[in-house]
Design a protein around this motif. Sequence first.
Motif, PDB file in Angstrom:
ATOM      1  N   ARG A  66     -79.850  99.671 -30.072  1.00 50.55           N
ATOM      2  CA  ARG A  66     -79.528  98.469 -30.843  1.00 50.55           C
ATOM      3  C   ARG A  66     -80.758  97.968 -31.615  1.00 50.55           C
ATOM      4  O   ARG A  66     -80.629  97.356 -32.671  1.00 50.55           O
ATOM      5  CB  ARG A  66     -79.042  97.426 -29.843  1.00 50.55           C
ATOM      6  N   TYR A 120     -74.275  83.407 -40.855  1.00 46.02           N
ATOM      7  CA  TYR A 120     -74.321  83.465 -42.324  1.00 46.02           C
ATOM      8  C   TYR A 120     -74.328  82.063 -42.930  1.00 46.02           C
ATOM      9  O   TYR A 120     -75.062  81.785 -43.880  1.00 46.02           O
ATOM     10  CB  TYR A 120     -73.146  84.284 -42.885  1.00 46.02           C
ATOM     11  N   PRO A 122     -64.887  90.157 -26.798  1.00 47.71           N
ATOM     12  CA  PRO A 122     -65.859  90.657 -27.779  1.00 47.71           C
ATOM     13  C   PRO A 122     -65.471  90.333 -29.221  1.00 47.71           C
ATOM     14  O   PRO A 122     -66.344  90.076 -30.051  1.00 47.71           O
ATOM     15  CB  PRO A 122     -65.845  92.177 -27.559  1.00 47.71           C
ATOM     16  N   ILE A 123     -64.175  90.323 -29.498  1.00 45.54           N
ATOM     17  CA  ILE A 123     -63.732  90.076 -30.879  1.00 45.54           C
ATOM     18  C   ILE A 123     -64.026  88.622 -31.253  1.00 45.54           C
ATOM     19  O   ILE A 123     -64.639  88.337 -32.282  1.00 45.54           O
ATOM     20  CB  ILE A 123     -62.227  90.378 -31.024  1.00 45.54           C
ATOM     21  N   GLN A 151     -75.793  97.290 -37.023  1.00 49.60           N
ATOM     22  CA  GLN A 151     -75.580  96.368 -35.902  1.00 49.60           C
ATOM     23  C   GLN A 151     -74.093  96.213 -35.603  1.00 49.60           C
ATOM     24  O   GLN A 151     -73.685  96.129 -34.444  1.00 49.60           O
ATOM     25  CB  GLN A 151     -76.199  94.995 -36.220  1.00 49.60           C
ATOM     26  N   GLY A 188     -69.849  99.146 -28.322  1.00 48.99           N
ATOM     27  CA  GLY A 188     -69.779  98.317 -27.110  1.00 48.99           C
ATOM     28  C   GLY A 188     -68.356  97.897 -26.814  1.00 48.99           C
ATOM     29  O   GLY A 188     -67.908  97.922 -25.662  1.00 48.99           O
ATOM     30  N   PHE A 189     -67.641  97.547 -27.857  1.00 51.49           N
ATOM     31  CA  PHE A 189     -66.246  97.126 -27.684  1.00 51.49           C
ATOM     32  C   PHE A 189     -65.401  98.300 -27.168  1.00 51.49           C
ATOM     33  O   PHE A 189     -64.481  98.109 -26.356  1.00 51.49           O
ATOM     34  CB  PHE A 189     -65.701  96.603 -29.016  1.00 51.49           C
ATOM     35  N   VAL A 210     -65.835  98.420 -23.456  1.00 52.81           N
ATOM     36  CA  VAL A 210     -65.061  97.357 -22.795  1.00 52.81           C
ATOM     37  C   VAL A 210     -63.576  97.739 -22.764  1.00 52.81           C
ATOM     38  O   VAL A 210     -62.901  97.597 -21.736  1.00 52.81           O
ATOM     39  CB  VAL A 210     -65.259  96.004 -23.530  1.00 52.81           C
ATOM     40  N   LEU A 254     -77.980  99.335 -25.630  1.00 59.70           N
ATOM     41  CA  LEU A 254     -78.948  98.227 -25.651  1.00 59.70           C
ATOM     42  C   LEU A 254     -80.286  98.674 -26.220  1.00 59.70           C
ATOM     43  O   LEU A 254     -80.991  97.903 -26.863  1.00 59.70           O
ATOM     44  CB  LEU A 254     -79.175  97.677 -24.238  1.00 59.70           C
ATOM     45  N   TRP A 301     -76.945  86.663 -35.738  1.00 59.25           N
ATOM     46  CA  TRP A 301     -75.647  87.056 -35.158  1.00 59.25           C
ATOM     47  C   TRP A 301     -75.788  88.309 -34.305  1.00 59.25           C
ATOM     48  O   TRP A 301     -75.160  88.440 -33.252  1.00 59.25           O
ATOM     49  CB  TRP A 301     -74.519  87.170 -36.188  1.00 59.25           C
ATOM     50  N   ALA A 302     -76.648  89.214 -34.757  1.00 62.07           N
ATOM     51  CA  ALA A 302     -76.846  90.432 -33.962  1.00 62.07           C
ATOM     52  C   ALA A 302     -77.650  90.130 -32.698  1.00 62.07           C
ATOM     53  O   ALA A 302     -77.484  90.783 -31.663  1.00 62.07           O
ATOM     54  CB  ALA A 302     -77.555  91.482 -34.812  1.00 62.07           C
ATOM     55  N   TYR A 303     -78.510  89.134 -32.793  1.00 63.86           N
ATOM     56  CA  TYR A 303     -79.330  88.670 -31.661  1.00 63.86           C
ATOM     57  C   TYR A 303     -78.422  88.399 -30.455  1.00 63.86           C
ATOM     58  O   TYR A 303     -78.738  88.731 -29.320  1.00 63.86           O
ATOM     59  CB  TYR A 303     -80.028  87.391 -32.131  1.00 63.86           C
ATOM     60  N   PHE A 304     -77.273  87.787 -30.723  1.00 58.27           N
ATOM     61  CA  PHE A 304     -76.300  87.509 -29.668  1.00 58.27           C
ATOM     62  C   PHE A 304     -75.180  88.549 -29.670  1.00 58.27           C
ATOM     63  O   PHE A 304     -74.806  89.095 -28.645  1.00 58.27           O
ATOM     64  CB  PHE A 304     -75.657  86.130 -29.881  1.00 58.27           C
ATOM     65  N   ILE A 340     -72.921  99.097 -33.582  1.00 59.48           N
ATOM     66  CA  ILE A 340     -73.330  98.953 -32.174  1.00 59.48           C
ATOM     67  C   ILE A 340     -72.266  98.124 -31.441  1.00 59.48           C
ATOM     68  O   ILE A 340     -71.849  98.456 -30.331  1.00 59.48           O
ATOM     69  CB  ILE A 340     -74.720  98.272 -32.065  1.00 59.48           C
ATOM     70  N   TRP A 341     -71.840  97.065 -32.100  1.00 63.42           N
ATOM     71  CA  TRP A 341     -70.802  96.222 -31.478  1.00 63.42           C
ATOM     72  C   TRP A 341     -69.508  97.037 -31.287  1.00 63.42           C
ATOM     73  O   TRP A 341     -68.858  96.931 -30.245  1.00 63.42           O
ATOM     74  CB  TRP A 341     -70.528  94.986 -32.355  1.00 63.42           C
ATOM     75  N   LEU A 366     -67.935  88.014 -31.453  1.00 63.00           N
ATOM     76  CA  LEU A 366     -68.612  88.489 -32.663  1.00 63.00           C
ATOM     77  C   LEU A 366     -68.246  87.627 -33.858  1.00 63.00           C
ATOM     78  O   LEU A 366     -69.113  87.246 -34.654  1.00 63.00           O
ATOM     79  CB  LEU A 366     -68.236  89.951 -32.943  1.00 63.00           C
ATOM     80  N   THR A 389     -74.492  91.673 -30.846  1.00 63.29           N
ATOM     81  CA  THR A 389     -74.430  93.107 -30.596  1.00 63.29           C
ATOM     82  C   THR A 389     -74.867  93.466 -29.174  1.00 63.29           C
ATOM     83  O   THR A 389     -74.954  94.640 -28.825  1.00 63.29           O
ATOM     84  CB  THR A 389     -75.260  93.914 -31.622  1.00 63.29           C
ATOM     85  N   ALA A 390     -75.130  92.451 -28.365  1.00 63.85           N
ATOM     86  CA  ALA A 390     -75.345  92.708 -26.929  1.00 63.85           C
ATOM     87  C   ALA A 390     -74.370  91.836 -26.138  1.00 63.85           C
ATOM     88  O   ALA A 390     -73.429  92.324 -25.535  1.00 63.85           O
ATOM     89  CB  ALA A 390     -76.781  92.423 -26.528  1.00 63.85           C
ATOM     90  N   TRP A 405     -70.260  92.100 -26.238  1.00 58.48           N
ATOM     91  CA  TRP A 405     -69.524  93.145 -25.506  1.00 58.48           C
ATOM     92  C   TRP A 405     -70.046  93.353 -24.089  1.00 58.48           C
ATOM     93  O   TRP A 405     -69.294  93.687 -23.182  1.00 58.48           O
ATOM     94  CB  TRP A 405     -69.517  94.485 -26.273  1.00 58.48           C
ATOM     95  N   LEU A 406     -71.382  93.140 -23.892  1.00 58.27           N
ATOM     96  CA  LEU A 406     -71.922  93.435 -22.564  1.00 58.27           C
ATOM     97  C   LEU A 406     -71.531  92.371 -21.525  1.00 58.27           C
ATOM     98  O   LEU A 406     -71.232  92.702 -20.377  1.00 58.27           O
ATOM     99  CB  LEU A 406     -73.447  93.589 -22.635  1.00 58.27           C
ATOM    100  N   PRO A 420     -68.692  90.567 -21.414  1.00 61.76           N
ATOM    101  CA  PRO A 420     -67.338  90.864 -20.930  1.00 61.76           C
ATOM    102  C   PRO A 420     -67.304  92.079 -20.009  1.00 61.76           C
ATOM    103  O   PRO A 420     -66.563  92.100 -19.020  1.00 61.76           O
ATOM    104  CB  PRO A 420     -66.534  91.133 -22.204  1.00 61.76           C
TER     105      PRO A 420
END
Lengths: 71, 477
Positions: A21, B269, B257-258, A46, A53-54, A57, A18, B58-61, A49-50, B261, B63-64, B67-68, B70
């Motif tokens: 990121r 986009y 997460p999949i 970015q 994170g994945f 999980v 976090l 998209w990263a705003y939501f 980072i995902w 994202l 990349t945190a 995954w976080l 879930p």
Amino acid sequence: MGRHWKEILIYLCAAILLIIRVDFWWWRKKIYPFIFGWITIPMLYQFLIWVAGFALVSYICISIWKDPDEV
Amino acid sequence: MILGVRSYRKGASASDYLMASREFKFFILFSAVFGANISAVTLIGVPGTSYHVGWITWAYFGTAWAWLSPLLFYTIGNRSWLLGKKYDIVTISELLGKRWESKGLQYFSSLFLLFYLIPYLMVGVIGGGRTIYGLTNGFIPYWVGALAVTIVVCFYVFLGGMRGAAWVNALQTSIFLIGGIAIFFVIAYSLGGFNFATQTIADKYPELLNRTNMSWQRFFSYGIIVSLAVPVFPNVFSRLLTGKKPSELKKTVLLYPIAGLLIFILMAYAGMWGRIPIPGLKGASSDGILPLLLAKYAPAWMAGVLGAAIFSALMSTLDSQLIAIGQIFLKDVIIPIRKSDTLRQNDVIIGRVLVILFALIAFIGALIQPKSIINIIEWSFGGFACMFLPVVAALYWKRCGKFAIFGSIIVSQFLSIALPLGIVPKSILFGMLPAFWAMVGGFITLFVLAYITPKQETELSKNFFSVFVTPSAYKPL
């Protein structure tokens, strides 16, 4: 390592993700897309980072989380 | 609506109406939870925000939250599911109330959950109105679209309750995931491909690639807020408990997460590229960018089909919120008042009346057309995020007493409301969103009060923690 410590380690990794990121070093810099002509380095960062994170999980689901009936 | 009729069960118990007898398997559970989470924010708010601030949305939501949340479904959902099975827990307030044997805490926390749930409910209705207006180029007025969404959702929730909503969510989730991919490709193709569209953005609107219009402080704080808020959304929390077994939730967590994202990348986009053919949208009017693009580039039939993806996303959240309101009123208000422990057969009628009543309230609220969808959501998410720590304390912290929870909720909710209103000076924010400091305030209060107030170890709290005697459980602190 016990399950308890594995969980703490995962939450620690999540906290680090976090923080890192926020790629403030590229923030507001003029960056052109260079991968396939539409992806920039910060976008790729970015995405990674995902991915990390994945991975956390997935580790929780596969290695730590056991059903009561699996025990 | 057909699924709503099919899922109708004459003489269904209130428990079946509200929780579908906790028997969902993986696909329905995933659709129910994901559908509850993905709302007008994703298919309307994200393209609208991306139009102004660029790809970073998209990263705003993603990349945190992607995954976080879930991961936190495991933290909260696993233990809550076990407790839900044993004590018939449905809502967050019920969890807090039963953990500390405090009706006061149950009423108090449910008050805040309802306070934030109602504006969030309005967002879906607003989204419906704006989508129909945009898709028909203003031919169908905003209020007709808002009313249509309200009536359709009301119909299938009224008849089918949680089961009906989850069946519909399975269809809706498939539609908005497939529709989202189709929208992305239609728009990219119409603008000359990903490469050309992004190069044009780089030349004409470089700020959308450089992230000039969003501060890193906002990016950082919102990532934490949204990730912590989602597991304690009343509509998401109750659905985490509807799985037949924890393994159904585990599979859901793995896929989450999949899907998360994917949908955010596509929408961000599409919204950013939308600036090329439709420049000059100001403020909240950019929320209509996706329907406007579809009306411009897709044939009428395709725009209609793809518009269904947007409706699917917003209705899947709206239905879950209406059920959540019914759950809160029945389990946290009506049952404690009449001093019984269980739901009665005729509580189904109360649940159905509540669905209609709150749908009407949301519709009337949506007619006011407040700020942009993202603004409403940021405020409401912040309020929910402040409930995260009390829930974690209830599940993991044996030492923590109810006064620490009361204190934490009071401080964090006060800051969450006072900071945006300027009652507490905004200079202390350091660029972060107010809810971030509200959570910090709540955490400090919780920690301090937990240690200075006496430990409350009752028979019930011992039994409460004995449920977690599984390898996946933490030892209580």
